[in-house]
Design a protein around this motif. Structure first.
Motif, PDB file in Angstrom:
ATOM      1  N   GLU A  34      -3.710  22.104 -20.656  1.00 12.73           N
ATOM      2  CA  GLU A  34      -4.543  21.836 -19.484  1.00 12.73           C
ATOM      3  C   GLU A  34      -3.777  22.223 -18.220  1.00 12.73           C
ATOM      4  O   GLU A  34      -2.576  21.978 -18.111  1.00 12.73           O
ATOM      5  CB  GLU A  34      -4.897  20.345 -19.451  1.00 12.73           C
ATOM      6  CG  GLU A  34      -5.851  19.973 -18.350  1.00 12.73           C
ATOM      7  CD  GLU A  34      -6.192  18.500 -18.360  1.00 12.73           C
ATOM      8  OE1 GLU A  34      -6.927  18.078 -17.462  1.00 12.73           O
ATOM      9  OE2 GLU A  34      -5.713  17.758 -19.246  1.00 12.73           O
ATOM     10  N   ALA A  35      -4.484  22.833 -17.266  1.00  9.80           N
ATOM     11  CA  ALA A  35      -3.849  23.247 -16.016  1.00  9.80           C
ATOM     12  C   ALA A  35      -4.754  22.934 -14.843  1.00  9.80           C
ATOM     13  O   ALA A  35      -5.966  22.799 -14.986  1.00  9.80           O
ATOM     14  CB  ALA A  35      -3.544  24.738 -16.054  1.00  9.80           C
TER      15      ALA A  35
ATOM     16  N   ARG B 283      -1.438  30.003 -23.350  1.00  7.21           N
ATOM     17  CA  ARG B 283      -1.931  28.722 -23.856  1.00  7.21           C
ATOM     18  C   ARG B 283      -2.900  28.072 -22.875  1.00  7.21           C
ATOM     19  O   ARG B 283      -3.838  27.388 -23.284  1.00  7.21           O
ATOM     20  CB  ARG B 283      -0.760  27.791 -24.172  1.00  7.21           C
ATOM     21  CG  ARG B 283       0.042  28.260 -25.377  1.00  7.21           C
ATOM     22  CD  ARG B 283       1.199  27.345 -25.683  1.00  7.21           C
ATOM     23  NE  ARG B 283       1.942  27.820 -26.843  1.00  7.21           N
ATOM     24  CZ  ARG B 283       3.053  27.246 -27.287  1.00  7.21           C
ATOM     25  NH1 ARG B 283       3.547  26.181 -26.684  1.00  7.21           N
ATOM     26  NH2 ARG B 283       3.671  27.745 -28.344  1.00  7.21           N
ATOM     27  N   ILE B 284      -2.679  28.284 -21.591  1.00  9.08           N
ATOM     28  CA  ILE B 284      -3.625  27.799 -20.577  1.00  9.08           C
ATOM     29  C   ILE B 284      -4.956  28.530 -20.769  1.00  9.08           C
ATOM     30  O   ILE B 284      -6.020  27.916 -20.783  1.00  9.08           O
ATOM     31  CB  ILE B 284      -3.085  28.013 -19.143  1.00  9.08           C
ATOM     32  CG1 ILE B 284      -1.887  27.089 -18.887  1.00  9.08           C
ATOM     33  CG2 ILE B 284      -4.180  27.770 -18.116  1.00  9.08           C
ATOM     34  CD1 ILE B 284      -1.114  27.415 -17.621  1.00  9.08           C
ATOM     35  N   GLY B 285      -4.885  29.847 -20.909  1.00 10.15           N
ATOM     36  CA  GLY B 285      -6.087  30.659 -21.081  1.00 10.15           C
ATOM     37  C   GLY B 285      -6.882  30.296 -22.319  1.00 10.15           C
ATOM     38  O   GLY B 285      -8.120  30.323 -22.318  1.00 10.15           O
TER      39      GLY B 285
ATOM     40  N   LEU C 110      -0.195  23.768 -11.915  1.00  7.74           N
ATOM     41  CA  LEU C 110       0.536  22.771 -12.681  1.00  7.74           C
ATOM     42  C   LEU C 110      -0.107  22.613 -14.054  1.00  7.74           C
ATOM     43  O   LEU C 110      -1.313  22.816 -14.218  1.00  7.74           O
ATOM     44  CB  LEU C 110       0.513  21.409 -11.970  1.00  7.74           C
ATOM     45  CG  LEU C 110       1.162  21.377 -10.586  1.00  7.74           C
ATOM     46  CD1 LEU C 110       0.935  20.010  -9.951  1.00  7.74           C
ATOM     47  CD2 LEU C 110       2.647  21.693 -10.666  1.00  7.74           C
ATOM     48  N   VAL C 111       0.693  22.276 -15.036  1.00 11.46           N
ATOM     49  CA  VAL C 111       0.205  22.060 -16.388  1.00 11.46           C
ATOM     50  C   VAL C 111       0.526  20.644 -16.816  1.00 11.46           C
ATOM     51  O   VAL C 111       1.499  20.039 -16.355  1.00 11.46           O
ATOM     52  CB  VAL C 111       0.800  23.069 -17.396  1.00 11.46           C
ATOM     53  CG1 VAL C 111       0.381  24.479 -17.046  1.00 11.46           C
ATOM     54  CG2 VAL C 111       2.296  22.973 -17.468  1.00 11.46           C
ATOM     55  N   ARG C 112      -0.307  20.126 -17.706  1.00 12.68           N
ATOM     56  CA  ARG C 112      -0.095  18.763 -18.188  1.00 12.68           C
ATOM     57  C   ARG C 112       0.529  18.833 -19.578  1.00 12.68           C
ATOM     58  O   ARG C 112      -0.001  19.463 -20.479  1.00 12.68           O
ATOM     59  CB  ARG C 112      -1.403  17.996 -18.276  1.00 12.68           C
ATOM     60  CG  ARG C 112      -1.177  16.540 -18.609  1.00 12.68           C
ATOM     61  CD  ARG C 112      -2.425  15.766 -18.971  1.00 12.68           C
ATOM     62  NE  ARG C 112      -3.546  15.952 -18.117  1.00 12.68           N
ATOM     63  CZ  ARG C 112      -4.121  14.977 -17.391  1.00 12.68           C
ATOM     64  NH1 ARG C 112      -3.636  13.767 -17.424  1.00 12.68           N
ATOM     65  NH2 ARG C 112      -5.181  15.210 -16.679  1.00 12.68           N
ATOM     66  N   LEU C 113       1.679  18.219 -19.703  1.00 15.07           N
ATOM     67  CA  LEU C 113       2.336  18.140 -21.019  1.00 15.07           C
ATOM     68  C   LEU C 113       2.326  16.720 -21.499  1.00 15.07           C
ATOM     69  O   LEU C 113       2.331  15.795 -20.777  1.00 15.07           O
ATOM     70  CB  LEU C 113       3.782  18.643 -20.940  1.00 15.07           C
ATOM     71  CG  LEU C 113       3.962  20.113 -20.657  1.00 15.07           C
ATOM     72  CD1 LEU C 113       5.431  20.475 -20.712  1.00 15.07           C
ATOM     73  CD2 LEU C 113       3.200  20.978 -21.636  1.00 15.07           C
TER      74      LEU C 113
ATOM     75  N   ASN D 178       1.132  11.321 -19.473  1.00 16.82           N
ATOM     76  CA  ASN D 178       1.054  12.756 -19.235  1.00 16.82           C
ATOM     77  C   ASN D 178       1.516  13.054 -17.821  1.00 16.82           C
ATOM     78  O   ASN D 178       1.162  12.350 -16.880  1.00 16.82           O
ATOM     79  CB  ASN D 178      -0.385  13.248 -19.413  1.00 16.82           C
ATOM     80  CG  ASN D 178      -0.829  13.195 -20.855  1.00 16.82           C
ATOM     81  OD1 ASN D 178      -0.015  13.326 -21.750  1.00 16.82           O
ATOM     82  ND2 ASN D 178      -2.100  13.011 -21.078  1.00 16.82           N
ATOM     83  N   GLU D 179       2.306  14.088 -17.680  1.00 21.71           N
ATOM     84  CA  GLU D 179       2.775  14.449 -16.349  1.00 21.71           C
ATOM     85  C   GLU D 179       2.433  15.904 -16.050  1.00 21.71           C
ATOM     86  O   GLU D 179       2.361  16.726 -16.951  1.00 21.71           O
ATOM     87  CB  GLU D 179       4.273  14.202 -16.207  1.00 21.71           C
ATOM     88  CG  GLU D 179       5.141  15.080 -17.085  1.00 21.71           C
ATOM     89  CD  GLU D 179       6.622  14.845 -16.843  1.00 21.71           C
ATOM     90  OE1 GLU D 179       7.066  14.897 -15.692  1.00 21.71           O
ATOM     91  OE2 GLU D 179       7.331  14.624 -17.833  1.00 21.71           O
ATOM     92  N   TRP D 180       2.206  16.188 -14.808  1.00 23.35           N
ATOM     93  CA  TRP D 180       1.897  17.533 -14.359  1.00 23.35           C
ATOM     94  C   TRP D 180       3.196  18.196 -13.895  1.00 23.35           C
ATOM     95  O   TRP D 180       3.906  17.640 -13.053  1.00 23.35           O
ATOM     96  CB  TRP D 180       0.895  17.492 -13.199  1.00 23.35           C
ATOM     97  CG  TRP D 180      -0.450  16.994 -13.622  1.00 23.35           C
ATOM     98  CD1 TRP D 180      -0.911  15.726 -13.540  1.00 23.35           C
ATOM     99  CD2 TRP D 180      -1.499  17.768 -14.204  1.00 23.35           C
ATOM    100  NE1 TRP D 180      -2.185  15.655 -14.037  1.00 23.35           N
ATOM    101  CE2 TRP D 180      -2.578  16.894 -14.445  1.00 23.35           C
ATOM    102  CE3 TRP D 180      -1.629  19.115 -14.552  1.00 23.35           C
ATOM    103  CZ2 TRP D 180      -3.762  17.327 -15.013  1.00 23.35           C
ATOM    104  CZ3 TRP D 180      -2.820  19.531 -15.108  1.00 23.35           C
ATOM    105  CH2 TRP D 180      -3.871  18.656 -15.338  1.00 23.35           C
ATOM    106  N   ILE D 181       3.514  19.352 -14.466  1.00 23.70           N
ATOM    107  CA  ILE D 181       4.729  20.074 -14.095  1.00 23.70           C
ATOM    108  C   ILE D 181       4.408  21.549 -13.891  1.00 23.70           C
ATOM    109  O   ILE D 181       3.346  22.024 -14.294  1.00 23.70           O
ATOM    110  CB  ILE D 181       5.840  19.905 -15.155  1.00 23.70           C
ATOM    111  CG1 ILE D 181       5.385  20.436 -16.523  1.00 23.70           C
ATOM    112  CG2 ILE D 181       6.281  18.459 -15.261  1.00 23.70           C
ATOM    113  CD1 ILE D 181       6.479  20.416 -17.580  1.00 23.70           C
ATOM    114  N   THR D 182       5.326  22.255 -13.279  1.00 22.83           N
ATOM    115  CA  THR D 182       5.122  23.681 -13.014  1.00 22.83           C
ATOM    116  C   THR D 182       5.201  24.477 -14.315  1.00 22.83           C
ATOM    117  O   THR D 182       5.743  24.021 -15.314  1.00 22.83           O
ATOM    118  CB  THR D 182       6.192  24.217 -12.044  1.00 22.83           C
ATOM    119  OG1 THR D 182       7.474  24.096 -12.674  1.00 22.83           O
ATOM    120  CG2 THR D 182       6.177  23.465 -10.720  1.00 22.83           C
ATOM    121  N   ILE D 183       4.665  25.683 -14.254  1.00 19.53           N
ATOM    122  CA  ILE D 183       4.700  26.560 -15.425  1.00 19.53           C
ATOM    123  C   ILE D 183       6.139  26.859 -15.850  1.00 19.53           C
ATOM    124  O   ILE D 183       6.454  26.774 -17.034  1.00 19.53           O
ATOM    125  CB  ILE D 183       3.879  27.839 -15.176  1.00 19.53           C
ATOM    126  CG1 ILE D 183       2.386  27.469 -15.137  1.00 19.53           C
ATOM    127  CG2 ILE D 183       4.153  28.900 -16.233  1.00 19.53           C
ATOM    128  CD1 ILE D 183       1.454  28.606 -14.782  1.00 19.53           C
TER     129      ILE D 183
END
Length: 77
Positions: free
Chosen positions: A65-66, A58-60, A74-77, A36-41
């Motif tokens: 996950e953010a 989707r974060i809300g 950042l969000v985790r995809l 899993n990597e954290w990337i910008t919106i």
């Protein structure tokens, strides 16, 4: 292509067969999952081919996950 027979030591053949079986079991048990990597919106929206608003929704909803806030979120995809 013609079939060819070759002489192989029985012990060496048994060892090779055992090794192939062990490797087959390892491969069958292996699970490859991307890290899993954290990337910008904006990058998440681009990667998922949706709008940034959709990512925020989707974060809300908890679907994505953010961490962080504002432009540093950042969000985790």
């Amino acid at each position: 292509m013609a079939n060819q027979l070759i002489a192989v030591d029985a012990g060496a053949l048994d060892a090779l067969v055992a090794e192939v079986k062990a490797l087959r079991q390892e491969v069958q048990a292996a699970r490859i999952t991307p890290e899993n990597e954290w990337i910008t919106i904006p990058k998440a929206a681009q990667r998922l081919e949706v709008s940034e608003s959709t990512i925020r929704r989707r974060i809300g909803s908890g679907e994505i996950e953010a961490k962080g806030s504002g432009k540093m979120r950042l969000v985790r995809l």
